[in-house]
Scaffold this motif. Structure first.
Motif, PDB file in Angstrom:
ATOM      1  N   LEU A 333       0.802  -1.038   0.034  1.00 55.17           N
ATOM      2  CA  LEU A 333       0.184   0.115   0.075  1.00 55.17           C
ATOM      3  C   LEU A 333       1.158   1.398  -0.059  1.00 55.17           C
ATOM      4  CD1 LEU A 333      -2.528  -0.960   2.932  1.00 55.17           C
ATOM      5  CD2 LEU A 333      -2.960  -1.065   0.373  1.00 55.17           C
ATOM      6  N   PHE A 334       0.457   2.188  -0.593  1.00 56.31           N
ATOM      7  CA  PHE A 334       1.140   3.564  -0.473  1.00 56.31           C
ATOM      8  C   PHE A 334       0.757   4.446   0.561  1.00 56.31           C
ATOM      9  CE2 PHE A 334       1.291   1.969  -5.035  1.00 56.31           C
ATOM     10  CZ  PHE A 334       2.547   2.254  -5.169  1.00 56.31           C
ATOM     11  N   GLY A 335       1.517   4.972   1.089  1.00 53.52           N
ATOM     12  CA  GLY A 335       1.398   5.656   2.430  1.00 53.52           C
ATOM     13  C   GLY A 335       2.368   7.028   2.707  1.00 53.52           C
ATOM     14  N   ARG A 336       2.356   7.276   3.698  1.00 53.06           N
ATOM     15  CA  ARG A 336       3.351   8.517   4.279  1.00 53.06           C
ATOM     16  C   ARG A 336       3.707   8.079   5.504  1.00 53.06           C
ATOM     17  NH1 ARG A 336       4.648  11.535  -0.045  1.00 53.06           N
ATOM     18  NH2 ARG A 336       5.426  12.837   1.318  1.00 53.06           N
ATOM     19  N   ILE A 343       6.180   5.946   1.839  1.00 51.71           N
ATOM     20  CA  ILE A 343       6.696   4.558   2.041  1.00 51.71           C
ATOM     21  C   ILE A 343       5.841   3.590   1.342  1.00 51.71           C
ATOM     22  CG2 ILE A 343       7.451   5.569   4.363  1.00 51.71           C
ATOM     23  CD1 ILE A 343       4.771   4.407   5.699  1.00 51.71           C
ATOM     24  N   ILE A 345       3.766   0.493   2.527  1.00 49.12           N
ATOM     25  CA  ILE A 345       3.297  -0.390   3.607  1.00 49.12           C
ATOM     26  C   ILE A 345       3.245  -2.233   3.005  1.00 49.12           C
ATOM     27  CG2 ILE A 345       1.480  -1.112   5.122  1.00 49.12           C
ATOM     28  CD1 ILE A 345       0.990   1.972   4.919  1.00 49.12           C
ATOM     29  N   PRO A 346       3.884  -2.919   3.651  1.00 44.60           N
ATOM     30  CA  PRO A 346       3.698  -4.276   3.016  1.00 44.60           C
ATOM     31  C   PRO A 346       2.449  -5.127   3.285  1.00 44.60           C
ATOM     32  CG  PRO A 346       5.003  -4.385   5.161  1.00 44.60           C
ATOM     33  CD  PRO A 346       4.802  -2.766   4.875  1.00 44.60           C
TER      34      PRO A 346
END
Lengths: 476, 432
Positions: A333-336, A343, A345-346
């Motif tokens: 997942l794309f995140g901050r 970042i 997220i796996p």
């Protein structure tokens, strides 16, 4: 008188002859000593060379010159430089799977003169000698993971933190520990490759053949202002500098994920290039040069001997037996991050699937027994006892006959005093094939499988029939 | 005048030939000397190099141990206990008798686990292996011996050695021992070693041979949920609360490689979530999370913050003091390294809220938190926790709360990752 003179001369001749012989013997002795000393020196250096990782004698790390303030004080307290500690990894036993973490450092950190670098590229290479299979798994640098001993962070900072904090094993050690804890696979070795060595290596093997799928602009390192080049689609042989730029380019639609694909493409290209029939003599001729480059540009905990064995092993694995995988956008997942960095997220389950596909689908740590499920079950000859816990008297005997007909080694049948709704199975001895066969045949739920210990050691598997088996309609 | 009695010596016939061969003899002697001296020299060089290498290695090893020990002591002073633990463990692994290392490690471990939830180790259900001691062949015998000892790691290594020699030797039996050894090692890694992914990997290998049993499945699921929660750590607290809540309810003692237990993670995630809610001024929800964190052992500043949140949730007549932002959960060193990265090692799993309020007036206590939000498991073995007992305050995880930082993840991705997991309580697990 003349005769006496002759005798005198003869004596002198004899004396001279002796002197000459003695001189000759002395010369031979001195030369032999020199030979001995040379032999001593050569053997001494060869032994040290063969024992040192990367073929170099033990030496202090250059990066130890610059330390964080608090850590530097420790170093100063000792009044001397600190030896680099090799990461503690289990050396390859020569039989099982061997896994290597390939690290490429972030050029931007070097360009800006920073003391420690992050890892820009992380690739796991795995080889299994028994099944003659191999795998490559790319780990994206922005993956958000637990870094042992530190807060959560991007996986590429592990190398940096390990080096900066001078942990046992330094940057490679913490990078390896972090990847191990994240993926669960044991890592035996690491190899960190310098850009220069990579470029020279590719040039020595005459470039690498790459099939460029779409036009891509690459940025050559250290070529002044005219560093931008565009590669057109198609198969082409790239020189070292271009291959490096191709592997490093990230400004495409797929960003880092495309980059990981290109890196794997270059690795496979190198492999194909080296193993191609026309290249083999050239590679052999340049072996000495290649070795020098390996020693100077690759930092690794592999000894020369181990590296040679692994190279031979790798060369024996056919291309179709090499699995490639990338922890791509479908597995994250794309995140901050809390400090607002991008970042990834796996998604653990999806990453497990990929990992298992590359690491567990073959190898010595797996099932090697030949045959069908039934044949393996019969070969196992597990002693099975049946207890009827259902409300149907005689179900035990009927089931026993049915299973015996399939080849199951039923050693006892009895009625259970306890009523059982759901059929259960207990594996007392580790008999996976019979266990699997019975679970499949009787549709036993995973929650009803248990690992136990036989009280008398006479029964390997206990099958407790429940009402569900009676009601299933599968009873013959 | 020649004396006829004295006959001058004459060269014997063949002496010229002898002389002509003399050089060859000398050459042979020379070559033999060179070769033998070179060989002797090489042998000597080899021996000396071996000794030098060993002494150099010993010196380097000792130097590095001293260095790591000193750094570990400094880490203790800096309250970087987890890093210190790594250093002392390394020192002891290299030299178990290293002076003071055991004491320092004990000191570090005492601090590390002092604030963690007391761990209650459940009764061991690892079965005793089959007593198969038939001495057939040396390697196979070694395998069976290790297997019988319950040395799973040793068994697996012995099997690898056996398979290197002959992969087909008693292959069905060996597969069976590998099956059981990997299964037990996998559970042990998860349960005892804090190596969650390593355990999951071992159990994945087991599944290639035969089906997993219920206990192994439970441990694997717990480790999976822990890792899932870890992925959301400090980024999406709601998700972290959800997953760590699942684990903490069934196995609060479960820990990861850093030494954090599931319950400590759960508590910290609750505080992160509460802080996030408080920043969004969702005081009642925040208070609920604070209370839940307190019920897991949190106190001190969290208590104060919870009281403050309760006050904001049910405001009294007085005007409260403003909230003060303070540094969060983890120790932050006083330096920023050259690469622009701030090094933030974990000091210990001590928990504080990021929001500390100092109420200066009496606040009417708010009603206690609903007991339905706390996961309580019956102590009986094999009890199943229904999804409604999820410790998450919302019951259903939501990936993107409205006040979380911008993210491109779609909320729909959650069900794919976590299809309403059900956690079976481990036998003997303490009720959190």
């Amino acid at each position: 008188m003349a005769y006496q003179f002759e005798r005198l001369l003869s004596g002198i001749e004899k004396y001279e002859s002796v002197l000459i012989r003695l001189g000759l013997a002395g010369l031979i002795f001195i030369a032999a000593v020199v030979f001995g000393l040379v032999g001593f020196g050569v053997a001494h250096e060869l032994v040290l060379l063969s024992k040192s990782p990367s073929g170099s004698s033990p030496q202090l790390s250059e990066s130890q010159a610059a330390l964080p303030a608090s850590q530097a004080s420790n170093a100063a307290a000792g009044g001397q430089s600190i030896p680099e500690v090799e990461p503690e990894m289990t050396p390859w036993d020569g039989a099982g799977r061997v896994t290597i973490l390939l690290l490429g450092l972030d050029q931007r950190d070097w360009d800006t003169g920073r003391d420690y670098s992050r890892s820009d590229t992380m690739l796991l290479l795995t080889l299994d000698p028994l099944s003659q299979t191999a795998g490559i798994l790319s780990v994206p640098r922005d993956l958000w993971v637990a870094i042992p001993g530190f807060k959560h962070g991007k996986i590429n900072t592990a190398y940096y933190l390990g080096a900066a904090y001078k942990l046992p094993g330094g940057g490679p050690g913490l990078a390896v520990n972090t990847v191990e804890q994240f993926l669960g696979v044991p890592i035996n070795y690491y190899a960190q490759i310098d850009f220069g060595a990579f470029v020279q290596f590719i040039d020595e093997i005459g470039g690498v053949k790459i099939d460029v799928p779409e036009a891509i602009t690459i940025d050559l390192l250290g070529s002044g202002s005219a560093t931008k080049k565009t590669l057109q689609p198609g198969v082409q042989v790239l020189p070292g500098e271009w291959a490096l730029a191709y592997a490093r380019a990230r400004y495409t639609e797929g960003g880092d994920f495309d980059r990981a694909k290109r890196q794997q493409q270059v690795i496979m290209g190198i492999r194909d290039r080296i193993l191609s029939l026309d290249m083999l003599p050239i590679v052999l001729n340049k072996a000495a040069t290649l070795y020098q480059q390996l020693a100077s540009g690759i930092h690794t905990n592999m000894s020369l001997d181990e590296a040679t064995k692994l190279s031979i092993l790798a060369s024996q694995i056919p291309r179709e037996n090499i699995r490639q995988g990338i922890i791509g956008k479908d597995r994250v997942l794309f995140g901050r991050s809390p400090d607002d960095l991008s970042i990834l997220i796996p998604l653990i389950d999806k990453i497990h699937l990929l990992r298992d596909e590359i690491f567990t689908s073959s190898g010595a740590l797996g099932s090697l027994a030949p045959g069908t499920d039934q044949e393996r079950m019969i070969a196992e000859a597990a002693r099975v006892s049946i207890q009827n816990g259902s409300a149907h008297p005689g179900l035990g005997q009927e089931t026993a006959q049915y299973l015996q007909g399939l080849g199951v080694n039923v050693v006892g049948v009895n009625e259970s005093a306890q009523r059982t709704t759901l059929t259960a199975i207990i594996d007392n001895s580790g008999r996976p094939y019979t266990l699997g066969y019975l679970v499949e045949s009787l549709a036993i739920k995973p929650a009803r499988i248990s690992a136990g210990v036989a009280s008398d050691g006479q029964v390997d598997i206990e099958l407790i029939l429940g009402d569900d088996w009676a009601a299933s309609g599968l009873v013959p | 005048m020649v004396n006829p009695d004295i006959v001058p010596p004459r060269q014997k016939p063949g002496s010229a030939r002898k002389r002509s061969y003399a050089w060859l003899i000398w050459l042979v002697i020379a070559l033999a000397s060179f070769v033998s001296m070179a060989a002797i020299g090489a042998a000597g060089g080899y021996q000396v190099a071996q000794v030098n290498w060993q002494s150099t290695q010993s010196a380097f090893a000792m130097q590095s141990l001293v260095e790591q020990f000193a750094l570990g002591v400094e880490d203790i002073n800096l309250e970087q206990y987890d890093i210190a633990r790594q250093r002392f463990e390394y020192v002891l692994s290299q030299d178990p008798g290293f002076p003071g290392a055991v004491d320092k490690l004990a000191q570090v471990i005492a601090v590390l686990y002092a604030t963690a939830t007391p761990t209650q180790v459940p009764p061991t259900h690892t079965p005793i292996p089959t007593r198969d001691l038939r001495p057939v062949e040396e390697l196979f015998s070694h395998v069976t011996s290790k297997f019988a000892q319950g040395d799973w790691d040793g068994t697996i290594n012995a099997i690898l050695a056996l398979r290197q020699a002959d992969p087909e030797y008693r292959v069905v039996e060996v597969d069976g021992m590998l099956f059981r050894s990997l299964r037990n090692r996998g559970i042990s890694k998860i349960k005892d070693d804090g190596n969650l992914e390593g355990g999951i990997y071992d159990l994945a290998l087991v599944e290639r041979i035969g089906p997993l049993d219920a206990e192994a499945l439970t441990y694997r699921d717990l480790a999976r949920y822990y890792m899932m929660g870890s992925g959301f750590w400090e980024v999406y607290p709601e998700q972290a609360v959800y997953y760590f809540g699942l684990v903490a309810s069934a196995a609060p003692y479960l820990r990861d490689g850093s030494g954090w237990t599931a319950s400590a993670r759960y508590q910290a995630a609750l505080i992160q979530l509460a802080d996030q809610l408080a920043r969004a001024e969702e005081w009642c929800s925040a208070q609920e999370q604070y209370e839940l964190a307190i019920s897991y052992g949190g106190g001190g500043s969290i208590q104060q913050t919870a009281v403050y949140a309760a006050e904001k949730c049910s405001p009294p007549t007085e005007t409260p003091v403003p909230v003060t932002e303070t540094p969060t959960l983890t120790f932050t060193p006083s330096q920023t390294l050259a690469a622009g990265l701030t090094l933030t090692p974990i000091s210990s799993p001590t928990l504080t809220s990021t929001l500390i309020a100092t109420p200066q007036h009496t606040v009417t206590p708010t009603p206690a938190i609903s007991p339905t939000t706390t996961a309580v498991l019956p102590p009986a073995p094999s009890s199943t926790l229904s999804p409604t007992q999820t410790p998450s305050p919302t019951g259903t995880p939501v990936l993107l709360p409205s006040n979380t930082p911008a993210a491109t993840a779609a909320p729909s991705s959650t069900p794919a990752e976590s299809p309403t997991p059900t956690v079976e309580a481990l036998p003997g697990s303490p009720t959190p």
